[in-house]
Design a protein around this motif. Sequence first.
Motif, PDB file in Angstrom:
ATOM      1  N   THR A   1      -2.041  -1.259 -11.719  1.00  0.00           N
ATOM      2  CA  THR A   1      -0.789  -1.449 -11.328  1.00  0.00           C
ATOM      3  C   THR A   1      -0.388  -2.854 -10.604  1.00  0.00           C
ATOM      4  N   SER A   2       0.589  -3.470 -10.769  1.00  0.00           N
ATOM      5  CA  SER A   2       0.972  -4.462 -10.120  1.00  0.00           C
ATOM      6  C   SER A   2       1.302  -4.412  -8.823  1.00  0.00           C
ATOM      7  N   ASP A   3       1.926  -3.333  -8.243  1.00  0.00           N
ATOM      8  CA  ASP A   3       2.367  -3.281  -7.116  1.00  0.00           C
ATOM      9  C   ASP A   3       1.123  -2.748  -5.958  1.00  0.00           C
ATOM     10  N   THR A   4       0.840  -3.648  -4.796  1.00  0.00           N
ATOM     11  CA  THR A   4      -0.400  -3.304  -3.894  1.00  0.00           C
ATOM     12  C   THR A   4       0.486  -3.147  -2.700  1.00  0.00           C
ATOM     13  N   SER A   5       1.635  -3.413  -2.623  1.00  0.00           N
ATOM     14  CA  SER A   5       2.192  -3.555  -1.190  1.00  0.00           C
ATOM     15  C   SER A   5       2.395  -2.024  -0.656  1.00  0.00           C
ATOM     16  N   VAL A   6       2.559  -2.268   0.866  1.00  0.00           N
ATOM     17  CA  VAL A   6       3.049  -1.137   1.563  1.00  0.00           C
ATOM     18  C   VAL A   6       3.769  -1.719   2.828  1.00  0.00           C
ATOM     19  N   GLN A   7       4.887  -1.065   3.175  1.00  0.00           N
ATOM     20  CA  GLN A   7       5.701  -1.525   4.139  1.00  0.00           C
ATOM     21  C   GLN A   7       4.965  -1.274   5.627  1.00  0.00           C
ATOM     22  N   GLY A   8       4.976  -2.372   6.553  1.00  0.00           N
ATOM     23  CA  GLY A   8       4.399  -2.224   7.694  1.00  0.00           C
ATOM     24  C   GLY A   8       5.075  -0.896   8.551  1.00  0.00           C
ATOM     25  N   ASN A   9       6.351  -0.941   8.481  1.00  0.00           N
ATOM     26  CA  ASN A   9       6.815   0.375   9.195  1.00  0.00           C
ATOM     27  C   ASN A   9       6.202   1.515   8.514  1.00  0.00           C
ATOM     28  N   ARG A  10       5.892   1.854   7.359  1.00  0.00           N
ATOM     29  CA  ARG A  10       5.434   3.100   6.809  1.00  0.00           C
ATOM     30  C   ARG A  10       3.992   3.289   7.442  1.00  0.00           C
ATOM     31  N   ILE A  11       3.447   2.408   7.816  1.00  0.00           N
ATOM     32  CA  ILE A  11       2.162   2.633   8.511  1.00  0.00           C
ATOM     33  C   ILE A  11       2.301   2.998   9.926  1.00  0.00           C
TER      34      ILE A  11
ATOM     35  N   ASP B   1       4.351  18.175   3.718  1.00  0.00           N
ATOM     36  CA  ASP B   1       5.623  18.220   3.573  1.00  0.00           C
ATOM     37  C   ASP B   1       6.402  17.217   2.982  1.00  0.00           C
ATOM     38  N   PRO B   2       6.940  17.310   1.888  1.00  0.00           N
ATOM     39  CA  PRO B   2       7.298  16.047   1.111  1.00  0.00           C
ATOM     40  C   PRO B   2       8.563  15.194   1.796  1.00  0.00           C
ATOM     41  N   VAL B   3       9.084  16.021   2.960  1.00  0.00           N
ATOM     42  CA  VAL B   3      10.116  15.415   3.632  1.00  0.00           C
ATOM     43  C   VAL B   3       9.568  14.104   4.382  1.00  0.00           C
ATOM     44  N   ALA B   4       8.186  14.265   4.908  1.00  0.00           N
ATOM     45  CA  ALA B   4       7.487  13.370   5.664  1.00  0.00           C
ATOM     46  C   ALA B   4       7.466  12.043   5.026  1.00  0.00           C
ATOM     47  N   THR B   5       7.460  12.074   3.604  1.00  0.00           N
ATOM     48  CA  THR B   5       7.293  10.709   2.574  1.00  0.00           C
ATOM     49  C   THR B   5       8.405  10.390   1.944  1.00  0.00           C
ATOM     50  N   ARG B   6       9.681  11.296   2.189  1.00  0.00           N
ATOM     51  CA  ARG B   6      10.757  10.863   1.598  1.00  0.00           C
ATOM     52  C   ARG B   6      11.179   9.255   1.398  1.00  0.00           C
ATOM     53  N   GLY B   7      11.501   8.798   0.060  1.00  0.00           N
ATOM     54  CA  GLY B   7      11.679   7.501   0.088  1.00  0.00           C
ATOM     55  C   GLY B   7      10.532   6.383   0.129  1.00  0.00           C
ATOM     56  N   TRP B   8       9.331   6.978   0.158  1.00  0.00           N
ATOM     57  CA  TRP B   8       8.215   6.165  -0.033  1.00  0.00           C
ATOM     58  C   TRP B   8       7.795   5.800  -1.413  1.00  0.00           C
ATOM     59  N   SER B   9       7.207   4.691  -1.580  1.00  0.00           N
ATOM     60  CA  SER B   9       6.947   4.310  -2.857  1.00  0.00           C
ATOM     61  C   SER B   9       5.748   5.195  -3.522  1.00  0.00           C
ATOM     62  N   VAL B  10       5.125   5.008  -4.426  1.00  0.00           N
ATOM     63  CA  VAL B  10       3.943   5.695  -5.164  1.00  0.00           C
ATOM     64  C   VAL B  10       2.637   5.266  -4.375  1.00  0.00           C
ATOM     65  N   VAL B  11       2.571   3.944  -4.015  1.00  0.00           N
ATOM     66  CA  VAL B  11       1.605   3.309  -3.386  1.00  0.00           C
ATOM     67  C   VAL B  11       1.493   3.881  -1.903  1.00  0.00           C
ATOM     68  N   GLU B  12       2.550   4.112  -1.359  1.00  0.00           N
ATOM     69  CA  GLU B  12       2.538   4.284   0.095  1.00  0.00           C
ATOM     70  C   GLU B  12       2.246   5.911   0.151  1.00  0.00           C
ATOM     71  N   ARG B  13       2.979   6.683  -0.839  1.00  0.00           N
ATOM     72  CA  ARG B  13       2.285   8.020  -0.703  1.00  0.00           C
ATOM     73  C   ARG B  13       0.829   8.456  -0.832  1.00  0.00           C
ATOM     74  N   SER B  14       0.299   7.412  -1.775  1.00  0.00           N
ATOM     75  CA  SER B  14      -1.139   7.662  -1.944  1.00  0.00           C
ATOM     76  C   SER B  14      -1.934   7.209  -0.719  1.00  0.00           C
ATOM     77  N   MET B  15      -1.287   6.174  -0.003  1.00  0.00           N
ATOM     78  CA  MET B  15      -2.050   5.876   1.215  1.00  0.00           C
ATOM     79  C   MET B  15      -1.942   6.768   2.117  1.00  0.00           C
ATOM     80  N   TRP B  16      -0.781   7.526   2.344  1.00  0.00           N
ATOM     81  CA  TRP B  16      -0.640   8.749   3.128  1.00  0.00           C
ATOM     82  C   TRP B  16      -1.564   9.853   2.920  1.00  0.00           C
TER      83      TRP B  16
END
Length: 655
Positions: free
Chosen positions: A39-49, A9-24
């Motif tokens: 890619t230069s962006d390798t970060s994910v937010q701790g609250n996303r985890i 469900d895309p609602v579950a990852t709404r507002g997430w970055s591309v990296v965070e969606r890939s982690m999902w």
Amino acid sequence: MTLGETATDPVATRGWSVVERSMWEAYHEGERFVPDPETSDTSVQGNRIRQMLLAGSEPRPGRQAALRLRGVTVAGELDLRDLDLSCVVDFDDCTFEGKPLLDGLSAPAIWLTGCRLPGLAADRISVARSLTITRSRIDGSCYLRDARIGAQLDLEATVVVPTGYLGKRPDLPSSARTPDHYVGIDAENITVGGDLDGERLTCYGALFLNLARIDGALILSEARLPDGFVQAPSLVAGGVYGRRMRLHGTMNLYNSQINGPVDLAGAQIENPGEISFGGWGMTVAGSFEAQADTVFAGTVDLQAADIRGAVQLSYVRCTDPGEHGSLYLPRAVVRSGVVARHARLAGPVSLQHAQVSAGVDLRAVEISAGPSAPGSLFADNIVVAGDLDLTSAALDGAVALAGARVDGTVTFLDSRVGCVDGCSVAADGLTAFQLVFEGHPPTGGVDLSHATVHVLCDTPGAWSVRTGRLLLTHFTYQQLRKDAPVARRLDILRRATPTVEPQPYEQLAAAYRSAGRERDARRVLREKLRRESHAGGWPRRLWGLVQDLTVGYGYLPGRAAAIFGSALLAGTAYFAVLGDCAGRRGLCPVKTDEHPTWDPFLYALDLLIPVVDLGHERAWDPVGADKVVMVVLMLIGWVFASTIVAAAGRALSRS
């Protein structure tokens, strides 16, 4: 996020970055997520985890959800406190911008491999299998208090540097709490089902394992604690391994229970002037091993420890001891032996009241003076089931063995013993099967008063103490193993008894008798009586001189027989040739009509035997020179009778 949302469900990852969606997506596939290197962006937010782990979504068909991240930067705070996870957590080569909060977390397994963290809070964490924190760097304190690890806690090659670490231990009273900037790892009351593996761990500050229970082994081999300490009182572990460990501080395991060995071979533990290893009251099911170039700067304290194996300290070096010296083992129980061959120890070694079921091997040990006390061996009242061997040992101080009980041999062979308060060997009350006392004479006195050994193996030169007294009062032994001239042994007894003491002489004579050397035994006893006579007033000295010259105090019957025979022959010859009675040879009778036939031999014999009447002495009446000769023979007879009676009395008292 609602419970009805799913992984697709895309609602579950709404507002997430591309990296965070890939982690999902990787999480639900159970695969490891590695950011795209382009890619230069390798970060994910701790609250996303946290949100992802709380979603409770079902994995893809045929897959098992797992959090596996590599090369990711976790931004913000990762707060997993008190979560109950069913999936494993694996961070590989990840960087955490905030301190992970894992207090109360439950998970099947957790890996933090090659990661960089600004600290770790994991009190009360529960891991069903292993918690692995290897090759990581923690720039802050690592808290694992009350943690429960089902299998192994692996800290191999990890570096821990507390926040605000100053590079110097704080000078605090013993009751004060250690400040946070000096807490490296705090795992108080942790439970580990397997090993706690800290091989090649580097920990700045303190490592706390108070009340920890480790079913496997505590492994700190090649660990580095540059300016800290290991505090593990009441630890329960299956073994302690600290081979080649480097610790600039103390290692405290007092009252701990180690169900295996304590192996510190090659370790360097430096806490100068204080305790380097504290094992007071600890129980060790195996051996305490610190061989092969181990260095302790400070006291090794095993007071009242119960060690089921051996204490192996051969080639160990102890420097800069605390107030109790280099090795402190009073009241320790060692079920095997204490071995410290070729060890170099500064300061005294204490084994008072210890119980050693095998031997104490101190061959070629060097015990030098410490900062405040000479290098002595204190082993008063020790109980040793085997030997106590000091062959070729070199001590700056003395050896104290008062009241010691050694079932085997106590050996001073080529030992060099110093002196404390005029005494080198204080072994009064020692009990041993054999005492070997050969080689270099001690610097000070030797006290073996009231000691008991079955066999004495010595050389007279070893008793030539340079200063102090030689005390052998009531020293008893059954056999002399080495043959030595009687004169040398009598010289030893003279030096050992400045005032007359009969027991040492009687003991030496008894040993000679048991060896069948009756002549030597008589000479020893004669010397005893000679000294007793010389110690009295002039009448006693004179009487002693007479006994000595005549019958050798009853121990020279041949001399007595020769003197008696000479007196008898001289008296017989005189009365036979020079006796005169009105121009006739012989003596005049007292009664002219009633006397025996004149016999110069029987007359002389009657004069020399005062207690037996042969009927000749009173039958004849000497005058002039004859009377003088008669009186001389009578005096000789009484002297012989008195000395024989005295000798017989001594013989009866001996029997």
